[in-house]
Design a protein around this motif. Structure first.
Motif, PDB file in Angstrom:
ATOM      1  N   UNK A  81      -1.940  -3.587  -4.037  1.00 14.24           N
ATOM      2  CA  UNK A  81      -1.373  -3.823  -2.701  1.00 14.24           C
ATOM      3  C   UNK A  81       0.054  -3.503  -2.701  1.00 14.24           C
ATOM      4  N   UNK A  82       0.443  -3.216  -3.795  1.00 16.31           N
ATOM      5  CA  UNK A  82       1.967  -2.582  -3.711  1.00 16.31           C
ATOM      6  C   UNK A  82       1.870  -1.245  -3.304  1.00 16.31           C
ATOM      7  N   UNK A  83       0.757  -0.290  -3.343  1.00 15.51           N
ATOM      8  CA  UNK A  83       0.497   0.858  -2.870  1.00 15.51           C
ATOM      9  C   UNK A  83      -0.152   0.952  -1.751  1.00 15.51           C
ATOM     10  N   UNK A  84      -1.101   0.199  -1.258  1.00 15.99           N
ATOM     11  CA  UNK A  84      -1.807   0.154  -0.088  1.00 15.99           C
ATOM     12  C   UNK A  84      -1.603  -0.928   0.979  1.00 15.99           C
ATOM     13  N   UNK A  85      -0.751  -2.138   0.486  1.00 14.31           N
ATOM     14  CA  UNK A  85      -0.659  -3.161   1.258  1.00 14.31           C
ATOM     15  C   UNK A  85      -1.427  -4.422   1.082  1.00 14.31           C
ATOM     16  N   UNK A  86      -1.187  -5.622   1.059  1.00 19.50           N
ATOM     17  CA  UNK A  86      -1.842  -6.525   0.666  1.00 19.50           C
ATOM     18  C   UNK A  86      -3.026  -6.761   1.591  1.00 19.50           C
ATOM     19  N   UNK A  87      -2.597  -6.585   2.960  1.00 19.97           N
ATOM     20  CA  UNK A  87      -3.805  -6.841   3.998  1.00 19.97           C
ATOM     21  C   UNK A  87      -4.992  -5.943   3.975  1.00 19.97           C
ATOM     22  N   UNK A  88      -4.443  -4.664   3.867  1.00 19.08           N
ATOM     23  CA  UNK A  88      -5.480  -3.530   3.639  1.00 19.08           C
ATOM     24  C   UNK A  88      -6.376  -3.799   2.333  1.00 19.08           C
ATOM     25  N   UNK A 167      -5.647  -8.909  -3.959  1.00 18.08           N
ATOM     26  CA  UNK A 167      -4.601  -8.555  -2.992  1.00 18.08           C
ATOM     27  C   UNK A 167      -3.542  -9.543  -2.849  1.00 18.08           C
ATOM     28  N   UNK A 168      -3.917 -11.070  -2.603  1.00 17.76           N
ATOM     29  CA  UNK A 168      -3.017 -11.969  -2.727  1.00 17.76           C
ATOM     30  C   UNK A 168      -2.270 -12.267  -3.786  1.00 17.76           C
ATOM     31  N   UNK A 180       3.427  -7.741 -12.474  1.00 22.16           N
ATOM     32  CA  UNK A 180       3.422  -7.699 -11.003  1.00 22.16           C
ATOM     33  C   UNK A 180       2.216  -8.707 -10.439  1.00 22.16           C
ATOM     34  N   UNK A 181       1.525  -9.408 -11.179  1.00 22.07           N
ATOM     35  CA  UNK A 181       0.456 -10.375 -10.657  1.00 22.07           C
ATOM     36  C   UNK A 181       0.986 -11.691 -10.411  1.00 22.07           C
TER      37      UNK A 181
END
Length: 250
Positions: A81-88, A167-168, A180-181
């Motif tokens: 999610x850091x690279x792609x965004x958590x929603x994606x 993601x979340x 980062x988790x």
């Protein structure tokens, strides 16, 4: 009508939780991280249940997860999610997983210790067959329409919960350790303990994800019961913390 609806929802939730336990205990802790070993009869049962409830090929799941640990939240991570965004990641986790799971180079490199055996070739590599048989069991048990509804609920809950871990579980929550988790107890309750994701990245060789007072890890409860019955053996009883830099470069 109401009785059948309630029964269908309860069955769907139960099936989803069984699938989650198979995922966290067998695919994740036993296979991907070798934090425990299971007796052959237990492995045989779990392989069948995993096939019927998820259609997942174990070596593919293991390969994707190990690559995630090798490149956590850096270029190369299959679902960061850091690279792609958590929603994606939440909404497209299945596609992200399939893209990496069907990459022969990924499987060859990160799951070379889990070669396909005869049962994989005959049964377990045929995901749609397993899912079809699983849905068929639900339809026989509940009736055609209720069985399809149960399968629909289970599928969406299982996929959404696992996506949330990726993601979340790398965006919101507590970070008691330097990675980062994050830890989210409510997510851990839905995923057999997987929501304690910060703990896991801090100690990936630990079969237990609940490392602090008040944390609930149903996967560890299941492992503890199997240990007492002589069906499982935990590799390390003590928690060994991994250094973030060494883990990111693995």
């Amino acid at each position: 009508m109401l009785f059948h609806l309630v029964l269908t929802v309860v069955v769907a939730l139960a099936v989803s939780q069984v699938a989650m336990l198979c995922t966290t205990v067998y695919l994740h802790r036993a296979l991907a991280h070798r934090s425990l070993t299971l007796r052959p009869p237990v492995v045989a049962v779990i392989r069948v249940v995993t096939w019927l409830t998820t259609g997942i090929a174990p070596r593919e799941w293991v390969a994707v997860h190990r690559k995630h640990h090798a490149f956590t939240d850096s270029p190369g991570d299959p679902h960061s999610p850091k690279l792609l965004g958590w929603w994606r990641v939440q909404m497209t986790n299945v596609a992200l997983y399939r893209r990496e799971a069907t990459n022969p180079d990924t499987v060859a490199r990160y799951a070379k210790d889990i070669p396909a055996d005869r049962w994989d070739r005959v049964l377990f590599d045929h995901s749609l067959l397993g899912l079809g048989l699983g849905i068929g069991v639900l339809c026989v048990a509940l009736g055609p329409w209720w069985g399809l509804l149960a399968a629909f609920i289970h599928t969406n809950l299982y996929l959404a919960s696992n996506a949330a871990v990726n993601a979340i579980g790398h965006r919101f929550g507590r970070r008691p350790y330097d990675n980062s988790a994050t830890n989210l107890q409510w997510l851990a309750l839905l995923t057999g303990g997987e929501g304690l994701h910060n703990n896991h990245h801090a100690a990936p060789t630990s079969a237990r994800l609940s490392l602090h007072r008040g944390e609930i890890d149903f996967g560890w409860w299941a492992i503890s019961i199997m240990r007492r019955l002589g069906l499982a053996k935990v590799r390390l009883d003590r928690v060994v913390l991994a250094r973030p830099r060494a883990r990111a470069a693995a």
